[in-house]
Write a protein that holds these residues in place. Structure first.
Motif, PDB file in Angstrom:
ATOM      1  N   MET A   1      31.726 -57.139   1.101  1.00 26.18           N
ATOM      2  CA  MET A   1      31.623 -57.204   2.560  1.00 26.18           C
ATOM      3  C   MET A   1      31.880 -55.807   3.146  1.00 26.18           C
ATOM      4  N   ASP A   2      31.047 -55.405   4.070  1.00 26.15           N
ATOM      5  CA  ASP A   2      31.195 -54.117   4.746  1.00 26.15           C
ATOM      6  C   ASP A   2      32.153 -54.306   5.930  1.00 26.15           C
ATOM      7  N   ASN A   3      33.441 -54.025   5.697  1.00 24.55           N
ATOM      8  CA  ASN A   3      34.466 -54.282   6.721  1.00 24.55           C
ATOM      9  C   ASN A   3      34.216 -53.520   8.013  1.00 24.55           C
ATOM     10  N   LYS A   4      33.745 -52.312   7.912  1.00 21.61           N
ATOM     11  CA  LYS A   4      33.471 -51.510   9.121  1.00 21.61           C
ATOM     12  C   LYS A   4      32.370 -52.168   9.943  1.00 21.61           C
ATOM     13  N   ASP A   8      32.659 -53.743  13.721  1.00 25.62           N
ATOM     14  CA  ASP A   8      31.740 -53.330  14.797  1.00 25.62           C
ATOM     15  C   ASP A   8      31.106 -54.545  15.470  1.00 25.62           C
ATOM     16  N   LEU A   9      30.715 -55.543  14.670  1.00 29.20           N
ATOM     17  CA  LEU A   9      30.111 -56.761  15.222  1.00 29.20           C
ATOM     18  C   LEU A   9      31.128 -57.543  16.051  1.00 29.20           C
ATOM     19  N   ILE A  10      32.343 -57.647  15.533  1.00 28.81           N
ATOM     20  CA  ILE A  10      33.392 -58.359  16.268  1.00 28.81           C
ATOM     21  C   ILE A  10      33.706 -57.647  17.577  1.00 28.81           C
ATOM     22  N   GLU A  11      33.757 -56.327  17.534  1.00 25.65           N
ATOM     23  CA  GLU A  11      34.008 -55.540  18.749  1.00 25.65           C
ATOM     24  C   GLU A  11      32.894 -55.760  19.778  1.00 25.65           C
ATOM     25  N   MET A  12      31.649 -55.841  19.308  1.00 23.01           N
ATOM     26  CA  MET A  12      30.520 -56.071  20.208  1.00 23.01           C
ATOM     27  C   MET A  12      30.654 -57.438  20.898  1.00 23.01           C
ATOM     28  N   ILE A  13      31.002 -58.467  20.123  1.00 23.58           N
ATOM     29  CA  ILE A  13      31.155 -59.813  20.695  1.00 23.58           C
ATOM     30  C   ILE A  13      32.348 -59.845  21.648  1.00 23.58           C
ATOM     31  N   ARG A  14      33.454 -59.231  21.241  1.00 23.56           N
ATOM     32  CA  ARG A  14      34.664 -59.181  22.080  1.00 23.56           C
ATOM     33  C   ARG A  14      34.344 -58.528  23.425  1.00 23.56           C
TER      34      ARG A  14
END
Length: 199
Positions: A1-4, A8-14
């Protein structure tokens, strides 16, 4: 899994959630319920995928698989509300987390890790008696206290008990609207009658 990539995806949704609603966490409950098309209080892979699309977020298949796995903390192929919030909750400084924990501890009279009406009757009753609906006779003390608990409880599913995680989730949403750590700390201390820092 690419944690970075996942972060980034979680930050976008947040960020999208915070843009849509100042409360953030409250908006997440609305979003969660709209995605939960079979009303089982959990999101399947398909429900989350379709929900993200309706939310205006197109995420490529490989990225989406990583995102789903990151949300699915207990690896049961379903995402419950607390799993979703745990990942999307805005990050907070240690100072903010500490004062939120102090507030929770001040309310948790029997130290069982759950806030209930019985706890609040001991430490929060004076505040309840100043509530406008209590003063007007519209609500009883118990109704005022239950309203307080329900406002902090998991949105859309209040059960009259608030865990430390639910309390933290609520104040993470509040925290996201306050830029200054000192002001947030002062606000929490004033709200819950906590001693000032260093006293």
């Amino acid at each position: 899994m690419d944690n970075k990539r996942v972060e980034d995806l979680i930050e976008m949704i947040r960020n999208r959630c915070l843009l849509n609603n100042v409360g953030g966490i409250k908006y997440l409950s609305v979003l969660f319920r709209s995605m939960d098309t079979d009303f089982d209080k959990r999101l399947s892979y398909r429900e989350l995928n379709e929900g993200m699309k309706s939310f205006g977020l197109e995420i490529v298949k490989d990225d989406f698989k990583m995102l789903f796995d990151a949300f699915d903390k207990d690896k049961d192929k379903q995402i419950d509300f607390l799993e979703l919030v745990a990942k999307l909750r805005p990050p907070m400084t240690k100072r903010r987390v500490d004062v939120i924990n102090q507030a929770f501890d001040s309310l948790d009279v029997n130290k069982d890790g759950i806030l209930s009406i019985d706890d609040l009757k001991i430490v929060y009753l004076t505040n309840a008696k100043r509530h406008p609906k209590f003063l007007s006779g519209e609500w009883t003390e118990e109704q005022v206290l239950r309203n307080f608990l329900d406002s902090i409880d998991t949105p859309g599913n209040p059960d009259g008990n608030v865990t430390r995680e639910e309390f933290m989730n609520y104040y993470a949403g509040v925290s996201s609207t306050v830029d200054d750590d000192s002001y947030f700390d002062l606000m929490m201390r004033a709200c819950y009658g906590l001693p000032n820092r260093g006293t």
